[in-house]
Scaffold this motif. Structure first.
Motif, PDB file in Angstrom:
ATOM      1  N   THR A  43       0.828  -1.213   0.000  1.00 34.23           N
ATOM      2  CA  THR A  43       0.000   0.000   0.000  1.00 34.23           C
ATOM      3  C   THR A  43       0.858   1.258   0.000  1.00 34.23           C
ATOM      4  N   CYS A  44       1.830   1.297   0.884  1.00 35.48           N
ATOM      5  CA  CYS A  44       2.714   2.477   0.971  1.00 35.48           C
ATOM      6  C   CYS A  44       3.527   2.655  -0.311  1.00 35.48           C
ATOM      7  N   SER A  45       3.965   1.553  -0.905  1.00 35.72           N
ATOM      8  CA  SER A  45       4.754   1.621  -2.132  1.00 35.72           C
ATOM      9  C   SER A  45       3.918   2.166  -3.285  1.00 35.72           C
ATOM     10  N   LEU A  58       1.287   4.047  -3.045  1.00 39.29           N
ATOM     11  CA  LEU A  58       0.988   5.454  -2.784  1.00 39.29           C
ATOM     12  C   LEU A  58       2.194   6.341  -3.084  1.00 39.29           C
ATOM     13  N   TRP A  59       3.370   5.907  -2.665  1.00 42.01           N
ATOM     14  CA  TRP A  59       4.573   6.714  -2.865  1.00 42.01           C
ATOM     15  C   TRP A  59       4.940   6.821  -4.345  1.00 42.01           C
ATOM     16  N   PHE A  60       4.988   5.676  -5.044  1.00 45.18           N
ATOM     17  CA  PHE A  60       5.362   5.714  -6.459  1.00 45.18           C
ATOM     18  C   PHE A  60       4.287   6.424  -7.290  1.00 45.18           C
ATOM     19  N   GLY A  61       3.034   6.280  -6.902  1.00 43.97           N
ATOM     20  CA  GLY A  61       1.968   7.001  -7.594  1.00 43.97           C
ATOM     21  C   GLY A  61       2.114   8.500  -7.429  1.00 43.97           C
ATOM     22  N   TYR A  62       2.409   8.923  -6.212  1.00 44.22           N
ATOM     23  CA  TYR A  62       2.636  10.350  -5.933  1.00 44.22           C
ATOM     24  C   TYR A  62       3.867  10.862  -6.690  1.00 44.22           C
ATOM     25  N   LYS A  63       4.911  10.067  -6.728  1.00 46.36           N
ATOM     26  CA  LYS A  63       6.148  10.466  -7.406  1.00 46.36           C
ATOM     27  C   LYS A  63       5.922  10.642  -8.909  1.00 46.36           C
ATOM     28  N   LEU A  64       5.224   9.676  -9.516  1.00 48.33           N
ATOM     29  CA  LEU A  64       4.993   9.738 -10.962  1.00 48.33           C
ATOM     30  C   LEU A  64       4.027  10.858 -11.346  1.00 48.33           C
ATOM     31  N   ALA A  65       3.046  11.109 -10.496  1.00 47.57           N
ATOM     32  CA  ALA A  65       1.996  12.079 -10.850  1.00 47.57           C
ATOM     33  C   ALA A  65       2.349  13.510 -10.474  1.00 47.57           C
ATOM     34  N   TYR A  66       3.106  13.686  -9.372  1.00 45.58           N
ATOM     35  CA  TYR A  66       3.294  15.045  -8.860  1.00 45.58           C
ATOM     36  C   TYR A  66       4.757  15.498  -8.799  1.00 45.58           C
ATOM     37  N   ILE A  67       5.671  14.580  -8.560  1.00 50.75           N
ATOM     38  CA  ILE A  67       7.078  14.984  -8.451  1.00 50.75           C
ATOM     39  C   ILE A  67       7.752  14.980  -9.830  1.00 50.75           C
ATOM     40  N   ASP A  68       7.789  13.802 -10.468  1.00 47.22           N
ATOM     41  CA  ASP A  68       8.386  13.716 -11.802  1.00 47.22           C
ATOM     42  C   ASP A  68       7.455  14.288 -12.877  1.00 47.22           C
ATOM     43  N   ASN A  69       6.160  14.057 -12.666  1.00 51.59           N
ATOM     44  CA  ASN A  69       5.136  14.535 -13.599  1.00 51.59           C
ATOM     45  C   ASN A  69       5.359  14.008 -15.026  1.00 51.59           C
ATOM     46  N   LYS A  70       5.949  12.811 -15.111  1.00 50.52           N
ATOM     47  CA  LYS A  70       6.199  12.218 -16.422  1.00 50.52           C
ATOM     48  C   LYS A  70       5.071  11.285 -16.845  1.00 50.52           C
ATOM     49  N   PRO A  84       1.601  11.009 -15.378  1.00 46.05           N
ATOM     50  CA  PRO A  84       0.563  11.379 -14.406  1.00 46.05           C
ATOM     51  C   PRO A  84      -0.601  10.389 -14.353  1.00 46.05           C
ATOM     52  N   ARG A  85      -0.992   9.848 -15.515  1.00 48.14           N
ATOM     53  CA  ARG A  85      -2.113   8.891 -15.512  1.00 48.14           C
ATOM     54  C   ARG A  85      -1.758   7.622 -14.754  1.00 48.14           C
ATOM     55  N   LEU A  86      -0.561   7.110 -14.984  1.00 49.94           N
ATOM     56  CA  LEU A  86      -0.118   5.922 -14.253  1.00 49.94           C
ATOM     57  C   LEU A  86      -0.014   6.226 -12.760  1.00 49.94           C
ATOM     58  N   GLY A  87       0.471   7.413 -12.432  1.00 52.19           N
ATOM     59  CA  GLY A  87       0.587   7.802 -11.031  1.00 52.19           C
ATOM     60  C   GLY A  87      -0.761   7.862 -10.338  1.00 52.19           C
ATOM     61  N   HIS A  88      -1.735   8.489 -10.991  1.00 55.93           N
ATOM     62  CA  HIS A  88      -3.084   8.573 -10.407  1.00 55.93           C
ATOM     63  C   HIS A  88      -3.721   7.191 -10.301  1.00 55.93           C
ATOM     64  N   SER A  89      -3.427   6.319 -11.270  1.00 55.70           N
ATOM     65  CA  SER A  89      -3.962   4.948 -11.223  1.00 55.70           C
ATOM     66  C   SER A  89      -3.382   4.182 -10.035  1.00 55.70           C
ATOM     67  N   MET A  90      -2.109   4.400  -9.764  1.00 58.33           N
ATOM     68  CA  MET A  90      -1.474   3.716  -8.628  1.00 58.33           C
ATOM     69  C   MET A  90      -2.019   4.246  -7.299  1.00 58.33           C
ATOM     70  N   LEU A 116      -5.328   2.628  -6.910  1.00 56.26           N
ATOM     71  CA  LEU A 116      -5.152   1.226  -6.520  1.00 56.26           C
ATOM     72  C   LEU A 116      -4.790   1.114  -5.042  1.00 56.26           C
ATOM     73  N   SER A 117      -4.021   2.070  -4.539  1.00 53.85           N
ATOM     74  CA  SER A 117      -3.656   2.042  -3.118  1.00 53.85           C
ATOM     75  C   SER A 117      -4.883   2.194  -2.222  1.00 53.85           C
ATOM     76  N   ALA A 118      -5.918   2.882  -2.731  1.00 56.04           N
ATOM     77  CA  ALA A 118      -7.161   3.017  -1.957  1.00 56.04           C
ATOM     78  C   ALA A 118      -7.828   1.656  -1.759  1.00 56.04           C
ATOM     79  N   PHE A 119      -7.680   0.750  -2.740  1.00 55.02           N
ATOM     80  CA  PHE A 119      -8.219  -0.607  -2.600  1.00 55.02           C
ATOM     81  C   PHE A 119      -7.376  -1.440  -1.640  1.00 55.02           C
ATOM     82  N   THR A 120      -6.064  -1.319  -1.752  1.00 55.98           N
ATOM     83  CA  THR A 120      -5.196  -2.123  -0.891  1.00 55.98           C
ATOM     84  C   THR A 120      -5.295  -1.704   0.576  1.00 55.98           C
TER      85      THR A 120
END
Length: 297
Positions: free
Chosen positions: A2-4, A6-18, A20-26, A29-33
């Protein structure tokens, strides 16, 4: 996991911003886990995880993510979990009454979520969330009133603190919200009056030993007509074609339901389908034309 996620999703969507769709999807998914984590903890420590408590704690946990990341899908998931939590809670009470499911729970869910949609910070800063809450609330209230226009009982007595307390809390919440925010919106006046009147009517129903079914049906008709009238008035006043479109669907369902109920036994079946088809087609064309004119303007 769950933490992984959330962290990688946040990194892809907001930090790297490369990605964003994959980041938001992750993140989604963390909300389900998170729910899976709670269920696993319940099984590990012999705690009943198959209950309303799981749904509520899951919903409250992910609602933080929804508002933090302004995630519309996670907000929808939290709404579904909250509804399931309310349903499971009353199942666990083991109160055997069909009226709990046909009248009480739909009205409570409808008024609760509509009231949440009127909380100022949600209404102004999270408008999409507010619309979701209000749409869920309207659908529940409309469905219940529509059923009551067709079928009503002679008694709805459900005297218990489990039923009275939620009604009182929602009424007080709406009144407090109105007192502090009545200058912000004229629509809030009508919404507060409608929700309070509906809940007072429900409170009256569950406390009276007997009630005339025709009275319940007339009040339900009046409630539906009031909803439609307010919707059209503000839809055209503020030129909101989405509100008008939603109102059109509600109007068609209301008219079609009552036409089928009353005309089926009164006129010949061939004439029933002919008049119904022509009337529905004409009404649909008229309403859609008015909505397009509003959208064009």
């Amino acid at each position: 996991i769950t933490c992984s996620l959330l962290w990688f999703g946040y990194k892809l969507a907001y930090i790297d911003n490369k990605l964003p769709r994959l980041g938001h999807s992750m993140i989604f998914l963390s909300a389900f886990t998170i729910g899976g984590t709670y269920a696993l903890l319940g099984q590990t420590y012999n705690i009943n995880a198959n209950s309303s408590f799981l749904c509520f704690i899951w919903a409250f946990s992910i609602i933080t993510l929804a508002y933090l990341f302004k995630s519309y899908p996670i907000n929808i998931l939290s709404i579904i979990l909250s509804i399931l939590g309310i349903v499971f809670y009353y199942i666990e009470l083991s109160i055997d009454s069909g009226l709990t499911w046909t009248v009480f729970i739909p009205v409570i869910i409808g008024t609760l979520f509509y009231s949440i949609g009127n909380i100022p910070i949600i209404l102004h800063k999270y408008n999409d969330f507010s619309l979701s809450y209000k749409l869920v609330g309207l659908a529940a209230i409309f469905s219940t009133l529509l059923i009551l226009t067709c079928s009503a009982e002679s008694t709805y007595k459900l005297v218990s603190s489990y039923y009275i307390l939620p009604i009182v809390v929602i009424i007080l919440g709406n009144i407090i919200n109105y007192v502090f925010n009545k200058k912000d919106s004229i629509l809030l006046n009508f919404e507060t009056i409608f929700i309070t009147a509906l809940l007072l009517f429900l409170l009256l129903l569950i406390n009276l030993p007997h009630v005339a079914p025709i009275f319940v049906m007339l009040v339900a008709h009046f409630g539906l007509i009031s909803m439609l009238s307010i919707g059209y008035y503000y839809g055209y006043k503020f030129e909101n074609h989405r509100l008008v479109g939603l109102n059109n669907w509600f109007l068609i369902i209301y008219l079609l339901t009552n036409y089928c109920r009353w005309a089926w036994d009164l006129i010949d079946k061939a004439l029933f389908f002919l008049l119904g088809g022509i009337g529905l087609l004409a009404l649909g064309i008229f309403l859609e034309r008015k909505r397009k004119e509003l959208k064009k303007d």
